[in-house]
Write an enzyme that holds these catalytic residues in place. Sequence first.
Site, mmCIF file in Angstrom:
data_model
loop_
_atom_site.group_PDB
_atom_site.id
_atom_site.type_symbol
_atom_site.label_atom_id
_atom_site.label_comp_id
_atom_site.label_asym_id
_atom_site.label_seq_id
_atom_site.Cartn_x
_atom_site.Cartn_y
_atom_site.Cartn_z
ATOM 1 N N GLU A 96 0.841 -1.184 0.000
ATOM 2 C CA GLU A 96 0.000 0.000 0.000
ATOM 3 C C GLU A 96 0.878 1.237 0.000
ATOM 4 O O GLU A 96 2.107 1.140 0.141
ATOM 5 C CB GLU A 96 -0.934 0.009 1.220
ATOM 6 C CG GLU A 96 -0.216 -0.006 2.541
ATOM 7 C CD GLU A 96 -1.155 -0.171 3.732
ATOM 8 O OE1 GLU A 96 -1.126 0.704 4.618
ATOM 9 O OE2 GLU A 96 -1.919 -1.160 3.774
ATOM 10 N N VAL A 146 2.604 6.718 9.093
ATOM 11 C CA VAL A 146 2.984 5.370 9.506
ATOM 12 C C VAL A 146 1.759 4.469 9.540
ATOM 13 O O VAL A 146 0.679 4.898 9.970
ATOM 14 C CB VAL A 146 3.618 5.402 10.922
ATOM 15 C CG1 VAL A 146 3.963 3.994 11.392
ATOM 16 C CG2 VAL A 146 4.854 6.278 10.948
ATOM 17 N N HIS A 147 1.925 3.227 9.095
ATOM 18 C CA HIS A 147 0.906 2.198 9.289
ATOM 19 C C HIS A 147 1.618 0.962 9.841
ATOM 20 O O HIS A 147 2.279 0.235 9.109
ATOM 21 C CB HIS A 147 0.190 1.869 7.985
ATOM 22 C CG HIS A 147 -1.004 0.974 8.155
ATOM 23 N ND1 HIS A 147 -1.675 0.410 7.096
ATOM 24 C CD2 HIS A 147 -1.644 0.532 9.277
ATOM 25 C CE1 HIS A 147 -2.673 -0.328 7.551
ATOM 26 N NE2 HIS A 147 -2.665 -0.271 8.875
ATOM 27 N N ILE A 148 1.478 0.757 11.143
ATOM 28 C CA ILE A 148 2.168 -0.336 11.815
ATOM 29 C C ILE A 148 1.519 -1.667 11.456
ATOM 30 O O ILE A 148 0.295 -1.783 11.379
ATOM 31 C CB ILE A 148 2.137 -0.117 13.348
ATOM 32 C CG1 ILE A 148 2.880 1.169 13.720
ATOM 33 C CG2 ILE A 148 2.705 -1.324 14.084
ATOM 34 C CD1 ILE A 148 4.339 1.194 13.353
#
Length: 353
Positions: A96, A146-148
Amino acid sequence: MTKGITATAIAIVLGIPATAAADMTIGTWNLKHLGWDNGKRIDLVAHIAQGADLWALTEVMDEQAVSQLEDELESLTGEQWSSMTSHEVGRSSYQESYSYLWRESAVEYTKGAVVYMDPGDEFAREPYLAEFADKETGQEVALAAVHIVYGDSRADRTPEIRQLAEIWDWMSEVYPGTPRLIAGDYNLTPDHEAWQMLRDQGAVPAITSGATTLSSADGQYANLYDNLWLDQGTLDVTGSDIVRFPELLSLTHEQARDIVSDHAPIYVTVGNAEPGFVAMKGASGGKSTSSECININEAAVSRLDELPHVGPARAEDVIEARPYENVGGLTQVSGIGPSRVEDIKASGMVCSL
């Protein structure tokens, strides 16, 4: 509505004054596979997105969808918007992107858009960083989106959370002297011990109570996963909150998860900024609650802007291009192509001509 910390609260608790002046609303939103063929209502996303001046977006699957969101925002607000999107990130076949989206009258991009190189391969999806400035005051802010990784358990998320302390330190080198914010979906609540390394660097969460993920029950939220971590005392943060968008759009949680997102956005206001999150007129999946159909040859702006893809600014263009022989004639209006005409027809809101 759950409230977060303010600059005054930070100053009282930490004894550090807020120093920088600016007037903008900054938000972050996980848009649940934006760009996939999943029936997402971009017009409803835009109605909520108009409430802030600068967005960090996660789960962007197609840059073209961000361009469509820009178009919707420009139609709705009558203002120019800009965006930029990272390249795809991710270790597996699932990847993504991140996007930044901003209102040009309030915010400008200044420098330093870059995906973190991640020399130790610590992140499944490397953060995306950039610097922006308040257009009126010149106050700069550095953002990291951020996407953890979710993983199989909370333990899978904690290594990336701890590594954010390195991102925080690196930002001070890339954007020296600029207030920092890390924005995104962390899949972990801000009270978890894994955040201690970032706290030790002087970062605090904007939202400390409430929840941002939509449960299946209307009006109930499950987890406080989305947040903005910011430099304590370096920005005049005057407010923060969670946007309960299903209520603003008169959607059930099931509908909201299906056509908008399963995450609620959050935001902070800086200086004298006023957020613009408002209920949608005639809201019910974006359709009018009025029993009367809309005559595109006679309706006023206040009715025309209830139609899909038609905000107040575009409604003026619809009026300017009258008369129409049928709904298909709306294609002569800038920004309304054949696919959008089909959406307008499908809404069942337009009177037969």
